[in-house]
Enzyme design. Sequence first.
Site, PDB file in Angstrom:
ATOM      1  N   ARG A   1       0.833  -1.207   0.000  1.00  0.00           N
ATOM      2  CA  ARG A   1       0.000   0.000   0.000  1.00  0.00           C
ATOM      3  C   ARG A   1       0.871   1.262   0.000  1.00  0.00           C
ATOM      4  O   ARG A   1       0.574   2.235  -0.707  1.00  0.00           O
ATOM      5  CB  ARG A   1      -0.950  -0.007   1.199  1.00  0.00           C
ATOM      6  CG  ARG A   1      -1.945   1.145   1.160  1.00  0.00           C
ATOM      7  CD  ARG A   1      -3.019   0.997   2.230  1.00  0.00           C
ATOM      8  NE  ARG A   1      -2.481   1.161   3.572  1.00  0.00           N
ATOM      9  CZ  ARG A   1      -3.200   0.978   4.693  1.00  0.00           C
ATOM     10  NH1 ARG A   1      -4.465   0.621   4.621  1.00  0.00           N
ATOM     11  NH2 ARG A   1      -2.638   1.155   5.860  1.00  0.00           N
TER      12      ARG A   1
ATOM     13  N   GLU B   1     -16.064   6.187   5.439  1.00  0.00           N
ATOM     14  CA  GLU B   1     -15.275   5.565   6.511  1.00  0.00           C
ATOM     15  C   GLU B   1     -15.218   6.542   7.667  1.00  0.00           C
ATOM     16  O   GLU B   1     -15.773   7.634   7.584  1.00  0.00           O
ATOM     17  CB  GLU B   1     -13.867   5.241   5.998  1.00  0.00           C
ATOM     18  CG  GLU B   1     -13.110   6.484   5.509  1.00  0.00           C
ATOM     19  CD  GLU B   1     -11.737   6.156   4.927  1.00  0.00           C
ATOM     20  OE1 GLU B   1     -11.175   5.103   5.243  1.00  0.00           O
ATOM     21  OE2 GLU B   1     -11.222   6.992   4.161  1.00  0.00           O
TER      22      GLU B   1
ATOM     23  N   LYS C   1      -2.571   6.948   1.074  1.00  0.00           N
ATOM     24  CA  LYS C   1      -2.354   7.298   2.484  1.00  0.00           C
ATOM     25  C   LYS C   1      -1.292   8.400   2.501  1.00  0.00           C
ATOM     26  O   LYS C   1      -0.106   8.148   2.733  1.00  0.00           O
ATOM     27  CB  LYS C   1      -1.924   6.051   3.275  1.00  0.00           C
ATOM     28  CG  LYS C   1      -2.187   6.180   4.770  1.00  0.00           C
ATOM     29  CD  LYS C   1      -2.157   4.820   5.448  1.00  0.00           C
ATOM     30  CE  LYS C   1      -2.102   4.916   6.937  1.00  0.00           C
ATOM     31  NZ  LYS C   1      -3.254   5.548   7.565  1.00  0.00           N
TER      32      LYS C   1
END
Length: 285
Positions: free
Chosen positions: A52, A184, A151
């Site tokens: 990721r 989220e 991220k």
Amino acid sequence: MSLKIYINGTLYDKEDAKISVYDHGLLYGDGVFEGIRSYGGKVFRLKEHLDRLWLSAKAIMLEIPISKDEMARAIESTLAVNSITDGYIRLVITRGCGTLGLDPNKCSDPQVIIITDRIALYPEEFYEKGLEIITASVPRIHPAALSPRIKSLNYLNNILAKIEGLQAGCIEALMLNHKGEVSECTGDNVFLVRNGGLFTPPNDAGILEGVTREAVMELAVEAGIEVQQIPLTRHDVYIADECFLTGTAAEVVPVVKIDGRSIGDGTPGPMTRDFIARFRRLTGR
Ligand code: PXG
């Protein structure tokens, strides 16, 4: 003894671990990060976190100056030098030092930072009684503006929602996407239980594809529970039998109230408790 922090291959005492004020990570939030847990001396889902991180970096055209294998070794040695077996690992890759202008091409030296630290665990009460949360008024950033799948060091969207939550006395806040669907929470993914089925927003709802979320979906398959990744509304949360959040820091934590409405009977439900137990077995806790 002071904690040692890894920066670009060197271990520094925490007090001496410093980054330039010209680093674009600071000036523009130009960089990416990961938050990882270590349980009993084993890094949890390291490959998934590194994959990721590398994909986040690729999306912002930032080349990480070491390989994934080198990163894995650097994490192991930083944990070892700090004698941390159960703790938290924060990886940060900044764009590096540049000029007082946006141009990332003027940045020469991406900084690779590895912080390993003890983890401030949530009180056990959160897991036994569940959390109360609110829906933030600030929407999750439009995926076409900045994909929530990256991220990045730009967490202001989440921080603004977190501030709303904290002002309401809640440690988490639900975020809706630009279409008004559930995306989220500020640092956790969301699951709902209804009529024995498990539901979570799909990747394109504007979420970070959480490593814990993925682990929970695998646990569901093992348990013979079907998981549906479908768009969900605030109403779906209000009428859910159960709700829980997943994240590296929180692990699996029940939500029992949102926007003043009790979820189910207002206590952590059986499926939530089952996933808390399954996740603890998975991590060896
Ligand atoms: N959504 C967002 C926006 C996140 O930042 C998650 C979901 C859960 O993903 P994982 O892969 O952790 O299951 C996150 C994770 C911190 C911190 O120190 C934040 C996260 C994870 C660990 C630490 O703020 N966010």
